[in-house]
Write a protein that holds these residues in place. Structure first.
Motif, short mmCIF file in Angstrom:
data_model
loop_
_atom_site.label_atom_id
_atom_site.label_comp_id
_atom_site.label_asym_id
_atom_site.label_seq_id
_atom_site.Cartn_x
_atom_site.Cartn_y
_atom_site.Cartn_z
N ALA A 135 -8.16 10.06 -5.28
CA ALA A 135 -9.07 11.15 -4.92
C ALA A 135 -8.37 12.20 -4.08
CB ALA A 135 -10.28 10.58 -4.17
N VAL A 136 -7.55 11.76 -3.14
CA VAL A 136 -6.82 12.70 -2.27
C VAL A 136 -5.87 13.56 -3.09
CG1 VAL A 136 -5.04 12.84 -0.48
CG2 VAL A 136 -7.05 11.39 -0.13
N ASN A 177 0.81 -1.21 0.00
CA ASN A 177 0.00 0.00 0.00
C ASN A 177 0.85 1.27 0.00
OD1 ASN A 177 -2.83 -0.68 -0.12
ND2 ASN A 177 -2.55 -1.67 1.85
N ILE A 178 1.90 1.27 0.79
CA ILE A 178 2.78 2.45 0.83
C ILE A 178 3.48 2.64 -0.51
CG2 ILE A 178 4.91 3.36 1.88
CD1 ILE A 178 3.91 2.16 4.56
N ARG A 233 -10.33 -5.89 -2.17
CA ARG A 233 -11.19 -4.70 -2.10
C ARG A 233 -10.51 -3.58 -1.33
NH1 ARG A 233 -17.28 -6.90 -0.80
NH2 ARG A 233 -17.58 -8.00 -2.76
N CYS A 234 -9.81 -3.92 -0.27
CA CYS A 234 -9.09 -2.93 0.52
C CYS A 234 -8.04 -2.25 -0.34
CB CYS A 234 -8.44 -3.61 1.73
SG CYS A 234 -7.44 -2.50 2.74
N TYR A 235 -7.30 -3.04 -1.08
CA TYR A 235 -6.24 -2.49 -1.94
C TYR A 235 -6.83 -1.57 -3.01
CZ TYR A 235 -2.21 -2.30 -5.04
OH TYR A 235 -1.19 -1.86 -5.83
N LEU A 236 -7.90 -2.02 -3.66
CA LEU A 236 -8.55 -1.21 -4.70
C LEU A 236 -9.15 0.06 -4.10
CD1 LEU A 236 -10.27 -4.02 -6.81
CD2 LEU A 236 -8.17 -2.74 -7.37
N PHE A 237 -9.76 -0.06 -2.93
CA PHE A 237 -10.32 1.11 -2.24
C PHE A 237 -9.20 2.09 -1.91
CE2 PHE A 237 -11.78 3.53 1.40
CZ PHE A 237 -13.05 3.94 0.99
N SER A 238 -8.07 1.57 -1.46
CA SER A 238 -6.92 2.44 -1.12
C SER A 238 -6.41 3.19 -2.34
CB SER A 238 -5.78 1.60 -0.53
OG SER A 238 -6.17 1.00 0.68
N ILE A 239 -6.38 2.52 -3.49
CA ILE A 239 -5.94 3.17 -4.73
C ILE A 239 -6.89 4.30 -5.09
CG2 ILE A 239 -5.68 2.86 -7.23
CD1 ILE A 239 -4.54 0.06 -6.61
#
Length: 189
Positions: free
Chosen positions: A92-93, A40-41, A81-87
């Motif tokens: 967005a950020v 993720n990082i 899903r977590c990984y895709l949501f994080s992307i």
């Protein structure tokens, strides 16, 4: 592939008597979680490169992760899903940071709104990992300390006219507050 690597590392630790065989699952789980965090990082920084916003992506991680760890909030139902949501979240950020005006009013508004929400909602536990009474107190205290430190730092940066950095911090705080709201809404039933 990752599971194979984790298995080999865990076996290496056991063979070299760095860990006990009965602790295999604990260490394998820890290695797995560590790899997910690293992924993720790394992804966040790579997206930062794509947007020519590397320092912004790094600052976002530094502000977001500690608050998120103790504040809690929404959690996806699977690692993918977590990984895709994080992307999607980091996209967005970084887009938001490029679009949002770096005015004192906006920076203070995002910080204040996010701070109030976090202060009153945190910790928002996940239904798969409920917190006992003592953990809730500890997580609340740690969230409060991190939040106050980040708010003071944001204001300090604003006073020193480092508005870009202050904006990244304000957006990070605000995003954590949205994750808490989302977590509360989803865990309601």
């Amino acid at each position: 592939m990752a599971n194979n690597m984790i298995e080999k590392i865990t076996n290496y630790f056991i063979v070299n008597e760095l860990i006990k065989d009965e602790d295999r699952q604990i260490y394998a789980y820890g290695l797995h979680q560590g790899l997910l965090i690293l992924l993720n990082i790394t992804t966040t920084i790579l997206i930062g490169f794509m947007f020519r916003a590397v320092w912004e992506s790094i600052l976002f991680i530094i502000v977001y992760i500690p608050l998120r760890v103790y504040g809690g909030g929404y959690h996806a139902k699977s690692e993918v899903r977590c990984y895709l949501f994080s992307i999607v979240l980091i996209l967005a950020v970084l887009l938001g940071i490029q679009i949002i005006s770096e005015t004192d009013v906006i920076i203070l508004g995002l910080t204040k709104a996010g701070g109030i929400i976090i202060w009153f909602l945190a910790p928002v536990e996940d239904r798969n990992k409920p917190l006992d009474k003592e953990e809730r107190i500890i997580y609340k205290r740690r969230t409060s300390i991190i939040l106050i430190t980040e708010i003071i730092t944001t204001i300090f940066l604003l006073v020193l006219n480092f508005k870009e950095m202050a904006l990244v911090m304000a957006v990070s705080i605000f995003i954590v507050s949205l994750m808490l709201i989302l977590g509360k809404m989803i865990n309601k039933d």
